[in-house]
Design a protein around this motif. Structure first.
Motif, mmCIF file in Angstrom:
data_model
loop_
_atom_site.group_PDB
_atom_site.id
_atom_site.type_symbol
_atom_site.label_atom_id
_atom_site.label_comp_id
_atom_site.label_asym_id
_atom_site.label_seq_id
_atom_site.Cartn_x
_atom_site.Cartn_y
_atom_site.Cartn_z
ATOM 1 N N MET A 19 -10.066 -6.449 6.642
ATOM 2 C CA MET A 19 -10.035 -5.804 7.950
ATOM 3 C C MET A 19 -9.653 -4.329 7.830
ATOM 4 N N PHE A 20 -8.566 -4.033 7.116
ATOM 5 C CA PHE A 20 -8.146 -2.633 7.031
ATOM 6 C C PHE A 20 -9.094 -1.818 6.157
ATOM 7 N N TYR A 21 -9.663 -2.444 5.137
ATOM 8 C CA TYR A 21 -10.652 -1.720 4.348
ATOM 9 C C TYR A 21 -11.873 -1.419 5.208
ATOM 10 N N GLY A 22 -12.282 -2.395 6.042
ATOM 11 C CA GLY A 22 -13.392 -2.153 6.958
ATOM 12 C C GLY A 22 -13.075 -1.064 7.968
ATOM 13 N N MET A 23 -11.841 -1.051 8.489
ATOM 14 C CA MET A 23 -11.438 -0.004 9.425
ATOM 15 C C MET A 23 -11.480 1.361 8.745
ATOM 16 N N ALA A 24 -11.030 1.418 7.487
ATOM 17 C CA ALA A 24 -11.057 2.681 6.753
ATOM 18 C C ALA A 24 -12.495 3.144 6.513
ATOM 19 N N LEU A 25 -13.370 2.223 6.144
ATOM 20 C CA LEU A 25 -14.769 2.577 5.882
ATOM 21 C C LEU A 25 -15.465 3.066 7.150
ATOM 22 N N SER A 26 -15.145 2.438 8.279
ATOM 23 C CA SER A 26 -15.725 2.877 9.537
ATOM 24 C C SER A 26 -15.313 4.315 9.855
ATOM 25 N N GLU A 27 -14.037 4.633 9.609
ATOM 26 C CA GLU A 27 -13.577 6.006 9.830
ATOM 27 C C GLU A 27 -14.219 6.954 8.825
ATOM 28 N N LEU A 28 -14.304 6.533 7.575
ATOM 29 C CA LEU A 28 -14.889 7.370 6.527
ATOM 30 C C LEU A 28 -16.346 7.690 6.832
ATOM 31 N N THR A 252 6.806 0.421 7.598
ATOM 32 C CA THR A 252 6.696 1.836 7.252
ATOM 33 C C THR A 252 5.245 2.204 6.931
ATOM 34 N N GLY A 253 4.539 1.302 6.239
ATOM 35 C CA GLY A 253 3.135 1.565 5.934
ATOM 36 C C GLY A 253 2.279 1.618 7.184
ATOM 37 N N PHE A 254 2.495 0.687 8.101
ATOM 38 C CA PHE A 254 1.736 0.704 9.350
ATOM 39 C C PHE A 254 2.073 1.941 10.187
ATOM 40 N N ALA A 255 3.295 2.456 10.029
ATOM 41 C CA ALA A 255 3.678 3.658 10.768
ATOM 42 C C ALA A 255 2.788 4.836 10.398
ATOM 43 N N LEU A 256 2.312 4.880 9.151
ATOM 44 C CA LEU A 256 1.405 5.955 8.752
ATOM 45 C C LEU A 256 0.161 5.961 9.634
ATOM 46 N N GLY A 257 -0.428 4.774 9.831
ATOM 47 C CA GLY A 257 -1.605 4.698 10.681
ATOM 48 C C GLY A 257 -1.309 5.074 12.120
ATOM 49 N N ALA A 258 -0.148 4.631 12.623
ATOM 50 C CA ALA A 258 0.218 4.956 14.005
ATOM 51 C C ALA A 258 0.402 6.457 14.188
ATOM 52 N N HIS A 259 1.102 7.098 13.249
ATOM 53 C CA HIS A 259 1.297 8.549 13.344
ATOM 54 C C HIS A 259 -0.036 9.287 13.274
ATOM 55 N N ALA A 295 -3.918 -4.557 -3.366
ATOM 56 C CA ALA A 295 -5.169 -4.192 -2.689
ATOM 57 C C ALA A 295 -4.987 -4.081 -1.183
ATOM 58 N N MET A 296 -4.170 -4.969 -0.599
ATOM 59 C CA MET A 296 -3.958 -4.899 0.846
ATOM 60 C C MET A 296 -3.229 -3.607 1.216
ATOM 61 N N GLY A 297 -2.185 -3.265 0.483
ATOM 62 C CA GLY A 297 -1.472 -2.021 0.741
ATOM 63 C C GLY A 297 -2.351 -0.808 0.558
ATOM 64 N N ASP A 298 -3.222 -0.847 -0.453
ATOM 65 C CA ASP A 298 -4.140 0.267 -0.682
ATOM 66 C C ASP A 298 -5.090 0.444 0.492
ATOM 67 N N ALA A 299 -5.586 -0.672 1.045
ATOM 68 C CA ALA A 299 -6.509 -0.592 2.174
ATOM 69 C C ALA A 299 -5.822 0.000 3.398
ATOM 70 N N ILE A 300 -4.572 -0.397 3.632
ATOM 71 C CA ILE A 300 -3.818 0.136 4.776
ATOM 72 C C ILE A 300 -3.570 1.629 4.591
ATOM 73 N N LEU A 301 -3.206 2.033 3.377
ATOM 74 C CA LEU A 301 -2.971 3.450 3.094
ATOM 75 C C LEU A 301 -4.257 4.254 3.247
ATOM 76 N N LEU A 302 -5.367 3.706 2.751
ATOM 77 C CA LEU A 302 -6.644 4.397 2.874
ATOM 78 C C LEU A 302 -7.005 4.609 4.348
ATOM 79 N N TYR A 303 -6.795 3.582 5.156
ATOM 80 C CA TYR A 303 -7.079 3.732 6.583
ATOM 81 C C TYR A 303 -6.236 4.847 7.186
ATOM 82 N N ALA A 304 -4.956 4.879 6.849
ATOM 83 C CA ALA A 304 -4.088 5.910 7.414
ATOM 84 C C ALA A 304 -4.533 7.307 6.997
#
Length: 400
Positions: A19-28, A252-259, A295-304
């Protein structure tokens, strides 16, 4: 950060990764025109991969509460599937998954409607995911679930907002109403991210309240506590990650996306410095990775890193004050076994870390390596010179 290793940790992690990798790819796809073909190819892999996750889990002994059944039988799984299929359809606009997405949205709308009447136990963050999937289906198929969105928001604002803090309760029972948990930092920031497009005003309110109540600043760093101030004895769980003096790596990781969604460059940078300090970063030429990641953390970071700012928060200063002395950060560092040399290098580097405007992509490659490449480079064609971005999945593994 191999995908197969991720599958062996917890049942929800593989679909969250997709899901987060897909969200990141959509933004990219939107912010980096030169990478549109690659982003769409990866989104196709996400779509094909996530619909097979339940089948893969049927044959695995994996901890967690996600039922390993076809998506139509699990609202939790349906939410993840709906988000990925919706983002893929909005990006490709070819109708390939439009009917499947409509079916998922109908099932989710029925389940949320039932939960609004009576539910033994539901996570409001899971419902945020499901509402986002329904919203995406509306954008793709031209349907309108505005009445359902208004009903859900009215319910939670009337009955499941914590008095005194204004925070959304994370785990609740409906009719009879019961708070089954306190508002949790990881759940709150997750909800802000997933509700930003669905209910922007509600997301803004929860973002600002979470920032004031849970995000705490020490010098030029900031991190998020999972529970209210003073709860330092919990060791955390699979949702929050291991808590260090009450601070949650997930929250804290999700906060990156929120900010990022709220365009708050200063707070994004403060949180990002924490990952530079505690993530044990390693860099080798054009590649970069973190020892303490998956991999999950990387996807969340990439999205942020690649998400486009949509909303604006208020301009008030931090409401939360540090609940632990500044030296606690260095105690925590030692608990994470960060070598002193690495610590000094991280401190030197993070002093100048700011919000990154150049998007980057990070992909686990066939050999198990991970590659962090700047999006300003030409799109990869999967040649021998760039095996890490080969769109062909490895045998037995998922998206790469």
């Amino acid at each position: 950060s191999g995908y197969s290793r991720l599958c062996g940790r917890h049942a929800e992690w593989p679909p969250i990764f997709y899901m987060f990798y897909g969200m990141a790819l959509s933004e990219l796809h939107r912010v980096a025109p030169s990478h549109r073909d690659h982003a769409l190819a990866q989104l196709d892999l996400c779509a094909r991969g996530i619909v097979h996750v339940p089948d893969a889990l049927n044959d695995a002994d994996i901890p967690g509460h996600l039922e390993a059944h076809p998506p139509v039988s699990s609202a939790l799984m349906n939410g993840y599937v709906g988000v990925v299929l919706g983002l893929r359809e909005l990006t490709a606009q070819d109708g390939l998954y439009a009917d499947a997405l409509a079916g998922v949205a109908d099932a989710l709308a029925k389940k949320i409607g039932e939960d609004c009447e009576r539910a033994g136990a539901v996570w409001t963050s899971d419902q945020a995911t499901q509402l986002y999937a329904i919203w995406l289906s509306d954008q793709v198929n031209g349907t309108d679930h505005g009445a359902l969105f208004s009903r859900w928001r009215g319910l939670v604002e009337e009955r499941f907002i914590e008095e005194g803090t204004g925070l959304l309760v994370s785990y609740v029972a409906v009719n009879p109403d019961e708070y089954l948990s306190e508002p949790r930092g990881s759940s709150l920031n997750w909800t802000v991210i997933l509700m930003a497009d669905v209910m922007p005003e509600f997301a803004r309110e929860q973002y600002e309240r979470t920032r004031r109540r849970r995000e705490q600043r020490v010098f030029s760093l900031a991190a998020v506590t999972e529970y209210p101030k003073g709860n330092l004895l919990s060791f955390g769980d699979l949702d929050s990650g291991p808590l260090v003096l009450g601070f949650s790596p997930a929250a804290t990781g999700f906060a990156l996306g929120a900010h990022k969604l709220f365009g708050d460059e200063d707070r994004f940078a403060r949180v990002y410095r924490v990952f530079e300090l505690f993530g044990r970063p390693r860099r080798d030429g054009e590649t970069s990775s973190y020892y303490l990641s998956n991999a999950m953390g990387d996807a969340i970071l990439l999205y942020a890193k690649v998400a486009r700012p949509r909303l604006r928060g208020d301009e008030e200063e931090y409401g939360a004050q540090p609940s632990v002395p500044a030296p606690a950060l260095f105690v925590s560092m030692r608990m994470l076994h960060v070598p002193s040399a690495a610590c000094h290098e991280s401190l030197r580097r993070i002093a100048s870390v700011r919000h990154e405007s150049v998007p980057t992509t990070r992909s686990p490659c066939a050999a198990g390596r991970s590659v962090l490449r700047s999006a300003v480079r030409p799109p990869c064609t999967g040649s021998d010179e760039c095996p890490g971005l080969d769109p062909t999945p490895c045998p037995g593994e998922g998206v790469h």
